[in-house]
Design an enzyme around this catalytic site. Sequence first.
Site, PDB file in Angstrom:
ATOM      1  N   SER A 173       0.860  -1.275   0.140  1.00 59.02           N
ATOM      2  CA  SER A 173       0.088   0.154  -0.010  1.00 59.02           C
ATOM      3  C   SER A 173       0.899   1.286  -0.219  1.00 59.02           C
ATOM      4  O   SER A 173       2.010   1.395   0.886  1.00 59.02           O
ATOM      5  CB  SER A 173      -0.773  -0.276   1.299  1.00 59.02           C
ATOM      6  OG  SER A 173      -1.690   1.219   1.224  1.00 59.02           O
ATOM      7  N   GLY A 174       0.687   2.215  -0.786  1.00 62.53           N
ATOM      8  CA  GLY A 174       1.536   3.256  -1.013  1.00 62.53           C
ATOM      9  C   GLY A 174       2.501   3.304  -1.850  1.00 62.53           C
ATOM     10  O   GLY A 174       3.311   4.184  -2.143  1.00 62.53           O
ATOM     11  N   THR A 178      -2.243   2.167  -7.903  1.00 64.47           N
ATOM     12  CA  THR A 178      -3.604   2.729  -8.450  1.00 64.47           C
ATOM     13  C   THR A 178      -2.950   3.919  -9.552  1.00 64.47           C
ATOM     14  O   THR A 178      -3.693   3.893 -10.629  1.00 64.47           O
ATOM     15  CB  THR A 178      -4.180   3.565  -7.394  1.00 64.47           C
ATOM     16  OG1 THR A 178      -4.587   2.466  -6.341  1.00 64.47           O
ATOM     17  CG2 THR A 178      -5.450   4.219  -7.880  1.00 64.47           C
ATOM     18  N   ASN A 226      -0.947   5.805   2.819  1.00 61.30           N
ATOM     19  CA  ASN A 226      -1.207   6.368   1.453  1.00 61.30           C
ATOM     20  C   ASN A 226      -2.409   7.272   1.417  1.00 61.30           C
ATOM     21  O   ASN A 226      -3.444   6.929   2.159  1.00 61.30           O
ATOM     22  CB  ASN A 226      -1.787   5.023   0.362  1.00 61.30           C
ATOM     23  CG  ASN A 226      -1.671   5.321  -1.121  1.00 61.30           C
ATOM     24  OD1 ASN A 226      -1.445   6.548  -1.186  1.00 61.30           O
ATOM     25  ND2 ASN A 226      -1.953   4.566  -1.933  1.00 61.30           N
ATOM     26  N   SER A 229      -5.663   5.313  -1.068  1.00 60.62           N
ATOM     27  CA  SER A 229      -5.392   4.008  -1.075  1.00 60.62           C
ATOM     28  C   SER A 229      -6.533   3.431  -1.471  1.00 60.62           C
ATOM     29  O   SER A 229      -7.591   3.737  -1.109  1.00 60.62           O
ATOM     30  CB  SER A 229      -5.086   3.417   0.456  1.00 60.62           C
ATOM     31  OG  SER A 229      -5.154   2.150   0.634  1.00 60.62           O
ATOM     32  N   SER A 230      -6.600   2.186  -2.393  1.00 59.40           N
ATOM     33  CA  SER A 230      -7.860   1.538  -3.047  1.00 59.40           C
ATOM     34  C   SER A 230      -8.235   0.564  -1.976  1.00 59.40           C
ATOM     35  O   SER A 230      -7.394  -0.249  -1.349  1.00 59.40           O
ATOM     36  CB  SER A 230      -7.228   0.824  -4.298  1.00 59.40           C
ATOM     37  OG  SER A 230      -6.873   1.439  -5.204  1.00 59.40           O
ATOM     38  N   GLY A 460      -2.719  -3.476  -1.919  1.00 59.04           N
ATOM     39  CA  GLY A 460      -1.600  -4.116  -1.669  1.00 59.04           C
ATOM     40  C   GLY A 460      -1.426  -4.932  -0.162  1.00 59.04           C
ATOM     41  O   GLY A 460      -2.499  -4.761   0.571  1.00 59.04           O
ATOM     42  N   GLU A 462      -1.170  -5.422   3.507  1.00 56.87           N
ATOM     43  CA  GLU A 462      -0.937  -4.596   4.567  1.00 56.87           C
ATOM     44  C   GLU A 462      -0.895  -5.293   5.860  1.00 56.87           C
ATOM     45  O   GLU A 462      -1.131  -6.428   6.054  1.00 56.87           O
ATOM     46  CB  GLU A 462      -2.431  -4.189   4.603  1.00 56.87           C
ATOM     47  CG  GLU A 462      -3.156  -3.280   3.515  1.00 56.87           C
ATOM     48  CD  GLU A 462      -4.378  -2.531   3.667  1.00 56.87           C
ATOM     49  OE1 GLU A 462      -5.040  -3.108   4.640  1.00 56.87           O
ATOM     50  OE2 GLU A 462      -4.752  -1.650   2.981  1.00 56.87           O
TER      51      GLU A 462
END
Length: 1603
Positions: A173-174, A178, A226, A229-230, A460, A462
């Site tokens: 994540s980050g 995306t 992020n 973040s999705s 991603g 986590e």
Amino acid sequence: MAEKALEVYTKGTEAWFQHDNEGWVLGKMTTKTITGDDVKLVFQVESGPDVTFASTLTKLNANKAADLPPLQNPPALDGTDDLAFLSYLHEPAVLHNIKLRYLQQNIYTYSGIVLIAMNPFAKVNLYGSDIMREYSGKRREELEPHLFAVAEEAYRSMIQDKKNQSIIVSGESGAGKTQSARYIMRYFATVETGGSTAGGDSEVERSVLATNPIMEAFGNSKTTRNDNSSRFGKYMEILFSNPTSQNPSVRITGAKIRTYLLERSRLIFQPATERNYHIFYQLCAGAPAAERKDLGLVSWESFFYLKQGGSGTIPGVDDAAEFVETSKALSDVGISLQTQWAIFKICAALLHIGNINIEAKRDEAFIADDDPAMVMAASLLGIDVKEFKKWITKKQIITRSEKIVSSVSQYQAIVGRDSVAKFIYSMLFDWLVKFININLSKGGDMEEGQRFIGVLDIYGFEHFTKNSFEQFCINYANEKLQQEFNAHVFKLEQEEYVAEKINWSFIDFNDNQPCIDLIEGKLGILDLLDEESRLPSGADASLITKLYQRFGIPTQKFFEKPRFGQSAFTIKHYATDVTYDIDGFIEKNKDTVSDEQMAVLNSSEFEFLKEVIEIVEVVKPEAQSATSPSRPTRGGGSSMKKATLGSIFKASLVRLMETIRQTEVHYIRCIKPNSAKAAFKFEAPMVLQQLRACGVLETIRISCAGYPSRTPFEDFADRYYLLVPSAMWDPNPNTLTLSIVQKVINDEDKFQMGLNKVFFRAGQMAFLEKLRTERQRACVIMIQKNVRAAVYRRRYLRMRAAAIKIQTATRGWQARKQCRSMRETRAAIKIQRNVRAWLARKRYNKIRDAVVKIQSTYRMSRAKAEVRSIRSLRSAVLIQKVFRGYRARKTYKAAKTRMILIQSCVRRRIAIKEMKVLKSEARSVGKLKETNYKLEGKVVELSRTLAARNEEHAKITEKLVVLEEQARVWKEKYEKADAGNKSAAAKVEEGSAELRQEVASLRGDKEKAEKEAEKFGVMLKRRDEKIEKLEEALKASKDDYAKLRAEKPSAPAPARNMDDGETANALRKEVAMLKEQMTRLLAGKYRADRVADSMLAAATSPVNDISNPTPGGYHGTPSSNPYPLETRSSVTTQIEMDMAAAAAKARPRRHSFVDGGQSPVQERANPMPATLSSRKSRANIVIDTALGSGAGSTSPMSAGAGIMLENERSVRILEEKALEDEIIDALVTNLRIPLPSTQTVATRKEIFFPAHLIGSTMVQLLSHDLASRMLAVMTNVMKAIQNLTMKFEDDYVSAFWLSNCYELLCVVRTTQEKERAMRRSTNPTEPGEAERALDKVRNDLDYLLIEIYHGWIKELKKRLANMIVPAVIENQSLPGYICKQSGGLWGKWGKSSSSAQFTIEQLLNFLSKLSKTMRCYYMEDSMTRQILTELLRVVGVSAFNHLLMRKNFCTWKRGVQIQYNVSRLEEWCTSHGIAEATLHLQQLLQAAKLLTLNKTSPQDIETIFDVCFLLNPTQIKKLLSLYYAADFDSPLSPELLKIVASRAVLNEKSDILLLDLEQAPDFAKPPPKAVDVIERFVPAWMSLPNISAVVAGAPAAPVSAIN
């Protein structure tokens, strides 16, 4: 084997060593010791202690030298774009190469089939349409690594191989997944037609791109790692049309989106520093006021669902602007405006649901009937308030015989409320996805054989401090993706080798299938979770117990029970171990809404809400695969029939994996370089952990150890058959392939022959391509060689015949030339000899004349010095004579006065005695007669005295005549001096202002002297009249006495006695009156004597000698004459002096006589040189004025009182705050600045400069010893100027104050120099307070001047930036050379504009207006030149840089147009006197010339380098590579580009591509100039009472008198 491996390790060899903070550090070997079986290597690490490697040869042989430190690659391989090309391929080398490229801002690197993408955490110019065009149609290895290269590979593979493609973007994540997916979709939408069409993107393309902001608004949020973040997984299938014979190109025809596991819990809860979904914040910030009122929206802090994280904003993100973009995207996908507000209405209702206040009363939930949030939510959703409230606070249990309704607790009610909100939002999200899919596919099904490219953007991995059910599902999905990656990269790779039956050794890798089985296997965690969720009494505690019992065994390596606590479990994922908190697992897995609540929602009057929640009932089976997994019984039924969230997610992942396996997969691994989200900051341990987890290192190992390149026999033979002679060509492709590789590749280990393909080691395919290119080039060269040989042979023969003729003529000409040269040489020697002799004689005569002249000058100077000495001595003797005479007269007068006083005392005593006798004898007539006789004697005596006085009067009159004669002589001398001054003034014509001021002063002094002479004449006339009156009175008294004597004999005796008494009294009074008159007469005589003596002393003083004028002013004029002071009585004089001293003591002044200096009277009696008396304090000036004009004053106190009152009034005005406020308000803030005229330039006198009034006030403050007050006032004034000018609203304001600040700086500088001169005359060591204050003010003014300059320049650059490219690059002023706005593929993409926004004329008008504005305010010329030069530098640099980045402008016609525009700029510079500014345009001019020069042969390239000497090889290479051949022009040959490239490589380290726009030259502040006179003009339209009073009292002397 170990000995051979150790041979590489020599002194100076660099190797890698593990480090806690840096991951790996580099060390250089210093010593190497091998003693028997022991091996010892010592390395010096750059930062830290030395590292020693110790081992044995036996151990190294056993593990094949694997324990040796990893070696560093050669420097030539540093920064390579593909990690597979590294000579030493290991973990530290990979990390070092990625770090090196990342720090060079190269964020993409290949690792075999994987693209490693580092998140830059900054905006980089790598995704523009020009970059897309560069990668379009190019093979992956042709350009730098980029995600566009991966997208292009997938796109071309879909077209050529007719196989569906998938691009999996993964990472933490980050890491930037995306954003990468968004750029890939944009690339497909842009590149499928070669660029944008003339009308822009098609509707489908816009719709596809519009899905990104919609999905991000409704499915993304801010997390700790992020900002975007999705919170769901997305797999978008971009559908392309099939190429046909009529239309061979492909276009995007639609798209389908699949979503996975929307994080519903984020709607009702967010951890600290995190946000809810973006759409809610966008709605609160961007909704119009009317809609906000209808929806009940306020700030995000007022909603419980939004404020839990405490972070409602994202730095650098405008939610209001994002709301507008989201609304536009919804419109692009076909959602009407009415439907959009229906969606926003549901979102607002969800926020109000979160604000429903649920209280606890007797263990039961309670909601007030008038709860505003509940009423608003029910109103927005169109549901019954009472029913909604009822089924939140109550539940219904259905048995076989009855329905039981019971109350729920507060916690259960809150869970029920939140469940409704989550259900509605998830249904809304699914509705959006379904609608988008229907719109993008136009409601139709996929055509048979239609291809697609899928882009997977999924959450991603986590790992937070507290991990719950959401993190469990997300990490489960990443485990599945990692397994698919392993299968693709590792298993399939080895299986293909086995299938092809080549020699291959298997490589072990970390398989995560056991971890996946732990989660999804039979009786795995998901099964146990579903089982517990279906139980009526299911709880998290019982679930964790089952997990401990089922998996908490030693044989299970991927499950771990924590040491403390019974509410968590740990799973060992492929990336890291993650501990999950069991709290909430059951509730989140159920995620159901009660049947009663569903009934309330289904009964809604809001039709859109009913459509949203009923979406699952109308989904076709075919469409279910394209949307989120269906929920067939979500709306009703018992809980046993409802699908859990875990089972739904598991099924969706299975379908995703099936889809991916049916496509050709491309991988992009996104890496998060640091946890602080700092731009281009590299944290090695964090990156290293991600590289290990994502399998990049394993991919590199297997790729290099195996055969990463493979090609079918037919394709290989068809491409590389020309590498072998034609005799070896065989119709069988297998045989031909074997022949080719055996001939070209000597090492059999570099290739393997399979059943259908040939496999190569890494780098062999590039080697074969190189051989193929060289072979083709050799064939071409052979053909060209023979053709050129014939051509050049004929040319050579013609040139040879011509050369022989030329040589014959040339040699004859050379012989004649040599003969002529010999004659000229001999003649030149003779001429030189004579000329040198003449020069020597001339030099001797010149020296002799100079010596004689020097001697005569020296003797003349000595004679002049002796004359001056004699004159000085004579003047001194004359002064001494006059002074001694004055001192003798003064002594005589004092003795005489004392003698008269003694005589008076004696005579008074005698008179008293006589009075007594007279009293006794008064009664006798005889005595009266005796008295009369005595009176007659006294009258005779008085007559004699009067005669004596008349004689003295005559003498005084003679003296006055003499004085008048001297005054006449002075006047004649003055007139002569005046005539001389006038002639001198006529010679210099408009000379220095100082001389004109001195002449004006002398004329004023002349007028004052004439007035004083008239006053003296009046005074003398009055004195003569008084003497005449006294003589008449004396004569009258004599007549009366004579009459008395005539009347005495005829009077009778008694009457005579009476008359005698009266007569005696009258006589006594008359005697007293006469004595008083005589006293006044004597006093007048003494005053006349003193006047005469003073005038005589002044006349004989050498100061008044016209032959020695003082340069600072004429101090011998009557204007400074102190004689009127001597005409007063001594008492009046003393009073005035006391008052002056009192006024001075009231406030001490610098340079006043109270401080030890001379008094004003002494200054005028003994004038000082001009350099010492040029400055006077305000107190002295006031005293001088009072004493000089007080001759006619009748009050002795008026002069002293005026001095004190005037002085105190000036001080009071200077110290008051009103003066400072008036300066700031009237002269700075609210000053009416005269606007510049575009027609004529006003004269300097017509422009009002407040700097002079401010400087005059500053000088007055210093003259009254108010240095600290002056510093405070000037500081506030400068702050006001700074606040006014830093707004940069108009150019004329900046120009006006820039000029005034410089003028004020000049005034301060001049005053400072004057203060220093005064200090050197008094105290040459320590600077005074005034000088320190002036120094501080000067420094502040310097800073203010520089700040205004740089701020204004920055503002001008911003305005100029929009004009440069259209006016200089795009503007086409020559009609005969008009070219298309776009060339090449740019014209095809339709990114051109019909005309330039600005023209060159507009740019020149802008510069002309600016120049005239600065000249209007008489700005210093050097500053004006600097400003215009800097702006022209910006024009040249910006246009040049833009030309280097614009391919569509590099044509020869464009070069002609640019040359013309630059010539217009050069003409403007020349006409405005700044020819040096044209130097900044030369590089742009040479770049334009390069486009117009011939570029067909190597000689042309040499010409280009000679003509474009200011351009470095890199810039020339770039321009030539961008050159577009259009309009009958010949394209550049590759050979020419190679020649240019070879020259650019040689200068690669020193050459730069783009010019530095920010590297502006420093501001050269002009030196302050001397200010002759401070202008004190106050315009009539300005009301400045305080400033006018201060300026009116200021001395009129010029500031620059110290020169």
